[in-house]
Scaffold this motif. Sequence first.
Motif, PDB file in Angstrom:
ATOM      1  N   ALA A  12       0.834  -1.208   0.000  1.00  0.00           N
ATOM      2  CA  ALA A  12       0.000   0.000   0.000  1.00  0.00           C
ATOM      3  C   ALA A  12       0.869   1.258   0.000  1.00  0.00           C
ATOM      4  O   ALA A  12       0.585   2.225  -0.714  1.00  0.00           O
ATOM      5  N   GLY A  13       1.940   1.236   0.796  1.00  0.00           N
ATOM      6  CA  GLY A  13       2.825   2.384   0.846  1.00  0.00           C
ATOM      7  C   GLY A  13       3.535   2.628  -0.474  1.00  0.00           C
ATOM      8  O   GLY A  13       3.644   3.770  -0.944  1.00  0.00           O
ATOM      9  N   LEU A  14       4.017   1.548  -1.097  1.00  0.00           N
ATOM     10  CA  LEU A  14       4.710   1.693  -2.380  1.00  0.00           C
ATOM     11  C   LEU A  14       3.749   2.130  -3.485  1.00  0.00           C
ATOM     12  O   LEU A  14       4.131   2.888  -4.381  1.00  0.00           O
ATOM     13  N   LEU A  15       2.505   1.650  -3.435  1.00  0.00           N
ATOM     14  CA  LEU A  15       1.501   2.105  -4.400  1.00  0.00           C
ATOM     15  C   LEU A  15       1.267   3.603  -4.259  1.00  0.00           C
ATOM     16  O   LEU A  15       1.189   4.332  -5.258  1.00  0.00           O
ATOM     17  N   PHE A  16       1.175   4.069  -3.012  1.00  0.00           N
ATOM     18  CA  PHE A  16       0.963   5.505  -2.787  1.00  0.00           C
ATOM     19  C   PHE A  16       2.137   6.320  -3.325  1.00  0.00           C
ATOM     20  O   PHE A  16       1.948   7.369  -3.969  1.00  0.00           O
ATOM     21  N   ILE A  17       3.355   5.848  -3.084  1.00  0.00           N
ATOM     22  CA  ILE A  17       4.535   6.556  -3.580  1.00  0.00           C
ATOM     23  C   ILE A  17       4.567   6.531  -5.110  1.00  0.00           C
ATOM     24  O   ILE A  17       4.925   7.526  -5.756  1.00  0.00           O
ATOM     25  N   HIS A  18       4.181   5.382  -5.711  1.00  0.00           N
ATOM     26  CA  HIS A  18       4.126   5.282  -7.167  1.00  0.00           C
ATOM     27  C   HIS A  18       3.076   6.234  -7.731  1.00  0.00           C
ATOM     28  O   HIS A  18       3.290   6.870  -8.774  1.00  0.00           O
ATOM     29  N   LEU A  19       1.947   6.339  -7.050  1.00  0.00           N
ATOM     30  CA  LEU A  19       0.904   7.294  -7.437  1.00  0.00           C
ATOM     31  C   LEU A  19       1.447   8.720  -7.407  1.00  0.00           C
ATOM     32  O   LEU A  19       1.256   9.497  -8.351  1.00  0.00           O
ATOM     33  N   LEU A  20       2.156   9.067  -6.314  1.00  0.00           N
ATOM     34  CA  LEU A  20       2.735  10.401  -6.195  1.00  0.00           C
ATOM     35  C   LEU A  20       3.738  10.666  -7.317  1.00  0.00           C
ATOM     36  O   LEU A  20       3.779  11.768  -7.888  1.00  0.00           O
ATOM     37  N   MET A 141      -0.786  -0.030 -10.742  1.00  0.00           N
ATOM     38  CA  MET A 141      -1.971   0.817 -10.832  1.00  0.00           C
ATOM     39  C   MET A 141      -1.614   2.283 -10.641  1.00  0.00           C
ATOM     40  O   MET A 141      -2.370   3.181 -11.036  1.00  0.00           O
ATOM     41  N   GLY A 142      -0.455   2.532 -10.040  1.00  0.00           N
ATOM     42  CA  GLY A 142      -0.022   3.904  -9.831  1.00  0.00           C
ATOM     43  C   GLY A 142       0.114   4.690 -11.124  1.00  0.00           C
ATOM     44  O   GLY A 142      -0.002   5.926 -11.111  1.00  0.00           O
ATOM     45  N   ILE A 143       0.348   3.989 -12.253  1.00  0.00           N
ATOM     46  CA  ILE A 143       0.515   4.693 -13.535  1.00  0.00           C
ATOM     47  C   ILE A 143      -0.799   5.334 -13.993  1.00  0.00           C
ATOM     48  O   ILE A 143      -0.869   6.570 -14.121  1.00  0.00           O
ATOM     49  N   PRO A 144      -1.865   4.555 -14.247  1.00  0.00           N
ATOM     50  CA  PRO A 144      -3.105   5.214 -14.698  1.00  0.00           C
ATOM     51  C   PRO A 144      -3.730   6.095 -13.626  1.00  0.00           C
ATOM     52  O   PRO A 144      -4.307   7.151 -13.939  1.00  0.00           O
ATOM     53  N   MET A 145      -3.607   5.690 -12.355  1.00  0.00           N
ATOM     54  CA  MET A 145      -4.165   6.511 -11.280  1.00  0.00           C
ATOM     55  C   MET A 145      -3.445   7.854 -11.186  1.00  0.00           C
ATOM     56  O   MET A 145      -4.069   8.899 -11.006  1.00  0.00           O
ATOM     57  N   GLY A 146      -2.124   7.820 -11.323  1.00  0.00           N
ATOM     58  CA  GLY A 146      -1.357   9.055 -11.249  1.00  0.00           C
ATOM     59  C   GLY A 146      -1.681  10.008 -12.381  1.00  0.00           C
ATOM     60  O   GLY A 146      -1.779  11.229 -12.182  1.00  0.00           O
ATOM     61  N   ILE A 147      -1.854   9.465 -13.595  1.00  0.00           N
ATOM     62  CA  ILE A 147      -2.221  10.298 -14.743  1.00  0.00           C
ATOM     63  C   ILE A 147      -3.575  10.957 -14.497  1.00  0.00           C
ATOM     64  O   ILE A 147      -3.738  12.172 -14.690  1.00  0.00           O
ATOM     65  N   GLY A 148      -4.544  10.161 -14.039  1.00  0.00           N
ATOM     66  CA  GLY A 148      -5.881  10.697 -13.799  1.00  0.00           C
ATOM     67  C   GLY A 148      -5.898  11.740 -12.699  1.00  0.00           C
ATOM     68  O   GLY A 148      -6.506  12.814 -12.846  1.00  0.00           O
ATOM     69  N   VAL A 149      -5.212  11.467 -11.587  1.00  0.00           N
ATOM     70  CA  VAL A 149      -5.208  12.396 -10.457  1.00  0.00           C
ATOM     71  C   VAL A 149      -4.483  13.693 -10.819  1.00  0.00           C
ATOM     72  O   VAL A 149      -4.864  14.773 -10.355  1.00  0.00           O
ATOM     73  N   SER A 150      -3.431  13.601 -11.647  1.00  0.00           N
ATOM     74  CA  SER A 150      -2.707  14.824 -12.027  1.00  0.00           C
ATOM     75  C   SER A 150      -3.621  15.799 -12.768  1.00  0.00           C
ATOM     76  O   SER A 150      -3.595  17.010 -12.507  1.00  0.00           O
ATOM     77  N   PHE A 151      -4.446  15.278 -13.684  1.00  0.00           N
ATOM     78  CA  PHE A 151      -5.380  16.148 -14.401  1.00  0.00           C
ATOM     79  C   PHE A 151      -6.481  16.651 -13.462  1.00  0.00           C
ATOM     80  O   PHE A 151      -6.938  17.790 -13.581  1.00  0.00           O
ATOM     81  N   LEU A 152      -6.896  15.782 -12.520  1.00  0.00           N
ATOM     82  CA  LEU A 152      -7.912  16.191 -11.549  1.00  0.00           C
ATOM     83  C   LEU A 152      -7.393  17.320 -10.662  1.00  0.00           C
ATOM     84  O   LEU A 152      -8.098  18.308 -10.410  1.00  0.00           O
ATOM     85  N   LEU A 153      -6.156  17.206 -10.199  1.00  0.00           N
ATOM     86  CA  LEU A 153      -5.558  18.257  -9.380  1.00  0.00           C
ATOM     87  C   LEU A 153      -5.429  19.564 -10.160  1.00  0.00           C
ATOM     88  O   LEU A 153      -5.669  20.647  -9.622  1.00  0.00           O
ATOM     89  N   ALA A 154      -5.031  19.438 -11.424  1.00  0.00           N
ATOM     90  CA  ALA A 154      -4.883  20.635 -12.247  1.00  0.00           C
ATOM     91  C   ALA A 154      -6.211  21.373 -12.403  1.00  0.00           C
ATOM     92  O   ALA A 154      -6.249  22.602 -12.437  1.00  0.00           O
ATOM     93  N   GLY A 155      -7.307  20.607 -12.484  1.00  0.00           N
ATOM     94  CA  GLY A 155      -8.615  21.215 -12.683  1.00  0.00           C
ATOM     95  C   GLY A 155      -9.291  21.682 -11.415  1.00  0.00           C
ATOM     96  O   GLY A 155     -10.284  22.423 -11.486  1.00  0.00           O
ATOM     97  N   THR A 156      -8.781  21.283 -10.246  1.00  0.00           N
ATOM     98  CA  THR A 156      -9.407  21.664  -8.969  1.00  0.00           C
ATOM     99  C   THR A 156      -8.472  22.557  -8.156  1.00  0.00           C
ATOM    100  O   THR A 156      -8.575  23.772  -8.192  1.00  0.00           O
ATOM    101  N   PHE A 157      -7.539  21.957  -7.444  1.00  0.00           N
ATOM    102  CA  PHE A 157      -6.591  22.730  -6.638  1.00  0.00           C
ATOM    103  C   PHE A 157      -5.798  23.696  -7.509  1.00  0.00           C
ATOM    104  O   PHE A 157      -5.588  24.854  -7.138  1.00  0.00           O
ATOM    105  N   LEU A 262      -9.947   4.232 -16.139  1.00  0.00           N
ATOM    106  CA  LEU A 262     -10.721   3.076 -15.705  1.00  0.00           C
ATOM    107  C   LEU A 262     -10.122   1.769 -16.205  1.00  0.00           C
ATOM    108  O   LEU A 262      -9.841   0.848 -15.421  1.00  0.00           O
ATOM    109  N   PHE A 263      -9.904   1.686 -17.521  1.00  0.00           N
ATOM    110  CA  PHE A 263      -9.464   0.405 -18.084  1.00  0.00           C
ATOM    111  C   PHE A 263      -7.960   0.181 -17.923  1.00  0.00           C
ATOM    112  O   PHE A 263      -7.506  -0.963 -17.932  1.00  0.00           O
ATOM    113  N   GLY A 264      -7.190   1.258 -17.738  1.00  0.00           N
ATOM    114  CA  GLY A 264      -5.780   1.076 -17.401  1.00  0.00           C
ATOM    115  C   GLY A 264      -5.632   0.481 -16.026  1.00  0.00           C
ATOM    116  O   GLY A 264      -4.886  -0.492 -15.822  1.00  0.00           O
ATOM    117  N   ALA A 265      -6.363   1.041 -15.037  1.00  0.00           N
ATOM    118  CA  ALA A 265      -6.316   0.499 -13.681  1.00  0.00           C
ATOM    119  C   ALA A 265      -6.896  -0.915 -13.647  1.00  0.00           C
ATOM    120  O   ALA A 265      -6.357  -1.811 -12.976  1.00  0.00           O
TER     121      ALA A 265
END
Length: 432
Positions: A12-20, A141-157, A262-265
């Motif tokens: 779980a920790g390594l997934l979070f770091i990979h996501l970051l 899973m950190g790859i598709p999740m990270g891509i998605g979250v990066s665009f989400l952060l750009a559009g919100t925060f 969705l389908f990458g994850a």
Amino acid sequence: MAWKKNPSAVLAGLLFIHLLAHIDRNMLLGFSPQIIADLGISNAQYGFLVGAVWVMSFGVMALFLGSLADRFSRTRIIAAGVFIWSLCTWASGHAQSFEQMALARFFVASGEAALVPAAVSLLTELFPEKRRGTVMGVFFMGIPMGIGVSFLLAGTFGAAHGWRSTFYTLGVAGVVIALLLSFLKDDRSNAPAHERGAPFVLQVRTVLGQMRQRPALLFLIVGFVLIHVLFAGLSFTQLWLVQERGLDAASIASRIGALQLLFGALGAVVGGVVGDRLARRIPGGHAGVIVLFIALCAVPMIAYRFVAPGSWLFYLGMCAGFFLPLGSYGPANAAIMGMVPPQTRSTVSGFTMLCINILAIAVANLVAGRAVDVLIAQGVSSPLTHVVLATDVVGIGSIFFFALAALFSAGQRAGRGTAPTAAVQPVADTAR
């Protein structure tokens, strides 16, 4: 090293770091209009920032840092990498010119190159062979999740606070994580010399020797590199859909983003879980599972390039193209790690990443872009269709190398009746 007694928490920790890592890596994409305008850079310079400068650093450093992770503490290697990329993400927010941003992004890539080789080796040690495909799939899973979250952060925060503040925040968060991670010990000082990696040059020679001695390993790495050419096609997919299939740019961009996430994850998780379940039943193990995945995805992926946009077959093929590359990560990494001795796992992973980044990402994207320009100059109709179809064919063509890997792997298991790592141990002993 009590932390090793809870492998699920480590995962779980390594997934979070990979996501970051993939959030930081892709923030430039999410803020591309603002950064281009604020820094006054050209489209070509922006392309250099998101492409060449990254590959030049990431690919080479993955091999070097992978060799260090086979000799020294993997947790300290990861912590140092997180610290460097986070500090340079923070520095990216201060960039006032193309040169400053290029320098910062070069070292962001250098830091991120430490993660995957060390993490893959660590997870291989902590989890039994029958679960490794699933574990690798979850980690990647950190790859598709990270891509998605990066665009989400750009559009919100990012929309509320600006791109510079977003880079500052991510950088500070990463530095804190790096400092906490540095307290986890992965002491190898008491291990015999032959159970640790050798100095860089000798370690690389050992890995190359393993590939010469074990054809299944070589074919598996070649197949894994080739399947990444599908990402080169993905780089031109939105242009193809808008310019040659007549779809609206705004709506198709959001649709591609959502379906890829969705389908990458889903591919990463399903590929790992199904890979582990079928590897013991299919000849060739995990390599045979990838052959099955490619065979199932190939027809809809090719049909997708010709059918009417919006039809069920159109979306089936698009989603299959998002699923397949990530679906190979769990089985491929599990198979590769199972073919090499522990003291070379990080180096082999780094070598694979080097090949992927240079050949399948940098070179393939360059060739694809050049091919589009040449076809347009020659007056060929639908040049983008020709190019994305060619990337599909190359990616699907990796099935031949995975099939060879499965064939050799099954033959070696049957002929020797020993564990895969035992077969390559004499090569690894050259590192003594």
